[in-house]
Design an enzyme around this catalytic site. Structure first.
Site, PDB file in Angstrom:
ATOM      1  N   GLY A  37      -1.709  32.656  21.091  1.00  0.00           N
ATOM      2  CA  GLY A  37      -1.706  31.344  20.444  1.00  0.00           C
ATOM      3  C   GLY A  37      -2.742  31.233  19.345  1.00  0.00           C
ATOM      4  O   GLY A  37      -3.126  32.226  18.720  1.00  0.00           O
ATOM      5  N   SER A  38      -3.220  30.026  19.147  1.00  0.00           N
ATOM      6  CA  SER A  38      -4.045  29.737  17.975  1.00  0.00           C
ATOM      7  C   SER A  38      -5.350  30.515  17.922  1.00  0.00           C
ATOM      8  O   SER A  38      -5.985  30.560  16.873  1.00  0.00           O
ATOM      9  CB  SER A  38      -4.365  28.248  17.949  1.00  0.00           C
ATOM     10  OG  SER A  38      -3.178  27.510  18.036  1.00  0.00           O
TER      11      SER A  38
END
Lengths: 194, 568
Positions: free
Chosen positions: B286-287
């Protein structure tokens, strides 16, 4: 002649045999002892290992935390409770030579910031005003009050070097009242102050 | 033999004196008789000497084999994590006979009522030379069995592996089977160093083996596990895992993957709790991957912190659309892309670099190859086969490339430690040793800027809940949707937080992963993984000797001093 030699040879042989026998058996005995000790060492090592394992189990953080939470009224340490040296206030009174300072303060009768000096000062003034019998009795029983007082005064201005020597002579030497009072003021405080 | 020839010589001398023919012959017969008996005895002795009886040999070598030990495993402060304890084992030799089997079974069961009757009878009536009946027998039980006086039943000392800390460090340590052979984790690694061969040869006995010292700190490990268990319960997550890595040496100081297991108890290897999610699992991070994307752009010089990227409209790739979770709908600077966690911004940054350069950068950061540590278990990253522009765009914000979390942490460490990629290890390692194997992957200035971004994100961005006053925490949140039946699910999320502290001179990275948090309202990383990381840092900071500082400037000023340093 030959027979004598033979007898000596036989005697020597028997002696040698006896010695060899003794050496052999003592060697065997020692070897057995070594083996026994070795096995004892091995056993002890195992015991140590078992105890260590037990200690590790008992002191495992999980168990300690469980016990602490159950029996202790403690809290985790918050970060804000950790300080550093620069956050501490400056020391009120610092000195490279504390003993010298005590002597100086005694000398000048000043020492407003020096508690020890003040105690001694009080002690001295009490002695001079009215020789307190219990003070002298505890410090130097053989001496008369006024003698101790005067000797103390003459001893006081001595440099640090002398002061270092005095505690060694203290038990038997008579004129050591003042240095002793200077060296152990905290213990004498209640009596001197009274 | 020598004695025999002496005797014969003496006899023949004596025979010369005896004159009688008959008696002489008789004596010769007797001599011959004795001589032949001696020859038989000597022959048998020689045979035994040359070819030993297998039964005899077994009795000699077996105790050694069973008592074979493994080295102790210690934590970085010398606390015991695994050790051997001797215990007695009950065995029988049915081939030699144990008397009446039924009697023996009944008698043994008076001492050990828990022994299975049928199994015991089968074992004792078999024709095996050696059967193991029961392990871990106390002194008292030994005494009672001896009193029973069953023939060919005895005791042997054998060593048993114990893990005093219990489940605390299960995945890292792994475990051993009943024969003290490592089957998983570091126990298996210990064996790979030739120990198994030594065992077979019977050399690895006693306590002569040098202990193995790990980089793991048991106190930190416990603090982390405790906090993660709280988080697991709090967010009703499927699994929670986390680790602490020393960014200067690559040492793994703690590694927890919940659910875990107690290595003292044998269990099924297929059990889900046996899975170490940090090394054996691969996840789309993810981020948190945006940090890598931005570091790549900053390091290449194509972007500066003042560069702007248009995130006003979603990005379209055929039927795919990239949108922002916290959409700002305007042009964003690089720090804003980071703190608002803009997918569009990160995708545009990566696309400005081009597919090949993006791929090369991730390769350099070790994200595309299998990461091997001392742990035998490792996982290959899932890399797209045809890496096109859309892959670069999605990988920029951590979707489309699944890596082992340990791998991602290694790369993040390089972002903040001055740009050195250091392979992580479970063994104690000095900074000098680390320097030797470190590989420079980024310029130190890039690393300074990344520290600023991480810190800024805690001060102003999505990671505010990770802040612990005094430790100058920096970090990046990451919430990724898990793939369920080939599609990204909006309910099943994986939230990740990579925390760095202290950001002015990073020492440790803390990674926390919460898998499928169910507690509604706590589904994104900023709301579960970030505060958990904060709690962990507050607890382990003092344990790791990180000095808290309360008079530190804001992140902007940190960058200012950094740029001044660069100018000088």
């Amino acid at each position: 002649m030959l027979r004598g030699l033979n007898i000596i040879a036989i005697g020597g042989l028997i002696a040698a045999a006896a010695v060899v026998y003794d050496v052999k058996y003592s060697a065997t005995y020692e070897a057995q002892k070594v083996a026994r000790l070795n096995s004892e060492i091995a056993k002890e090592r195992e015991k140590i290992a078992t105890l260590k394992a037990e200690w590790s189990t008992l002191s495992s953080p999980d168990r300690i935390q469980r016990l602490a939470m159950k029996y202790l009224n403690m809290k985790p340490l918050p970060v804000t409770q950790i300080g550093n040296f620069s956050a501490l206030p400056d020391r009120l009174y610092t000195s490279a030579d504390p003993i010298g300072d005590i002597i100086n303060s005694l000398d000048h009768n000043g020492g407003a910031r020096d508690p020890i000096g003040t105690i001694i000062e009080k002690l001295e003034s009490a002695e001079q005003a009215a020789p307190a019998p219990e003070t002298t009795a505890t410090i130097a029983p053989n001496e008369e009050p006024e003698t101790t007082g005067s000797v103390g005064e003459t001893e006081l201005p001595e440099p640090t070097g002398t002061l270092g020597d005095i505690p060694g002579e203290a038990p038997d030497a008579a004129p050591d009242t003042a240095p002793e009072a200077g060296m152990a003021p905290a213990g004498e405080q209640p009596e001197g102050a009274q | 033999m020598n004695r025999f020839s002496q005797m014969r010589a003496a006899l023949s001398g004596w025979l010369r004196f005896t004159q009688g023919g008959v008696s002489r012959r008789r004596i010769a017969i007797v001599v011959l008789l004795f001589a032949s008996v001696h020859v038989v005895i000597a022959g048998r002795l020689a045979l035994i000497g040359i070819k030993s009886d297998p039964q005899v040999a077994r009795r000699v070598s077996n105790p050694d084999l069973l008592a074979s030990t493994r080295p102790d495993i210690l934590d970085r402060d010398g606390r015991q994590l695994a050790t051997d304890v001797q215990s007695a084992m009950l065995y029988a030799e049915p081939r030699k006979g144990v008397g009446y089997v039924d009697d023996a079974v009944d008698q043994l069961r008076t001492v050990f009522p828990d022994l299975d009757e049928r199994e015991l009878r089968d074992k004792l009536s078999s024709k095996k030379g050696f059967v193991r009946l029961k392990r871990e027998i106390s002194e008292r039980q030994q005494h009672e069995v001896r009193k029973l006086g069953i023939p060919h039943v005895g005791f042997l000392d054998e060593s048993k592996r114990v893990y005093p800390a219990g489940a605390e460090l299960s995945h890292v340590l792994g475990g051993v089977n009943v024969d003290s052979v490592g089957i998983a984790g570091l126990e298996k690694w210990v064996d790979s160093g030739g120990l198994a061969d030594l065992h077979l040869a019977g050399f690895a006995t006693g306590r002569s083996l040098k202990p193995v010292q790990l980089s793991v700190d048991l106190a930190v490990q416990h603090a982390m596990r405790d906090e993660l268990m709280k988080a697991q319960a709090n967010y009703q997550a499927k699994s929670t895992s986390g680790m602490v890595l020393d960014v200067r040496t690559g040492e793994i100081v703690a590694m927890v993957s919940l659910p875990d297991y107690d290595p003292n108890k044998p269990g099924k290897p297929t059990d889900l709790s046996r899975l170490n999610r940090l090394t054996t699992g691969v996840y789309e991070m993810g981020s948190t991957f945006k940090a890598l994307t931005i570091a790549m752009a900053l390091d290449s010089g194509k972007a500066t912190l003042a560069s702007r990227y248009d995130a006003s409209a979603p990005l379209h790739f055929g039927r795919f659309t990239i949108t922002d979770y916290h959409a700002q709908r305007r042009v964003l600077t690089v720090p804003e892309v980071f703190t608002y966690s803009s997918n569009i911004g990160a995708a545009k940054i990566a696309m400005s670099m081009g597919v090949e350069q993006h791929k090369a950068f991730l390769k350099k950061m070790g994200q595309l190859d299998r990461l091997r540590t001392e742990l035998p278990e490792s996982a290959m990253p899932l890399v797209p086969k045809n890496w096109g522009e859309i892959n670069t765009a999605t990988i920029a914000f951590g979707h489309g490339l699944a890596v082992a979390p340990l791998q991602a942490v290694m790369a993040t460490a390089a972002l903040v430690n001055g740009g050195l990629l250091i392979p992580p290890t479970f063994l104690k390692r000095s900074p000098e040793e680390a320097k030797k194997i470190a590989k420079r992957v980024l310029r130190p200035e890039t690393s300074d800027k990344m520290r600023y971004l991480f810190r800024l994100n805690v001060e102003k961005g999505s990671a505010r809940r990770a802040e612990i006053e005094g430790y100058y925490v920096g970090g990046k949140t990451g919430t990724s949707e898990k793939v369920v039946r080939g599609r990204y699910s909006h309910e099943k999320l994986l939230t990740v937080f990579t925390g760095v502290f202290p950001c002015y001179d990073p020492k440790y990275i803390v990674l926390v992963m919460v898998d499928e948090p169910k507690n509604t309202g706590h589904s994104t990383a900023g709301l579960n993984a970030a505060p958990t990381t904060g709690q962990i840092i507050a607890r382990i900071g003092p344990l790791l000797g990180v000095e808290p500082k309360f008079d530190l400037p804001k992140a902007d000023q940190l960058l200012l001093t950094v740029s001044q340093r660069a100018a000088n």
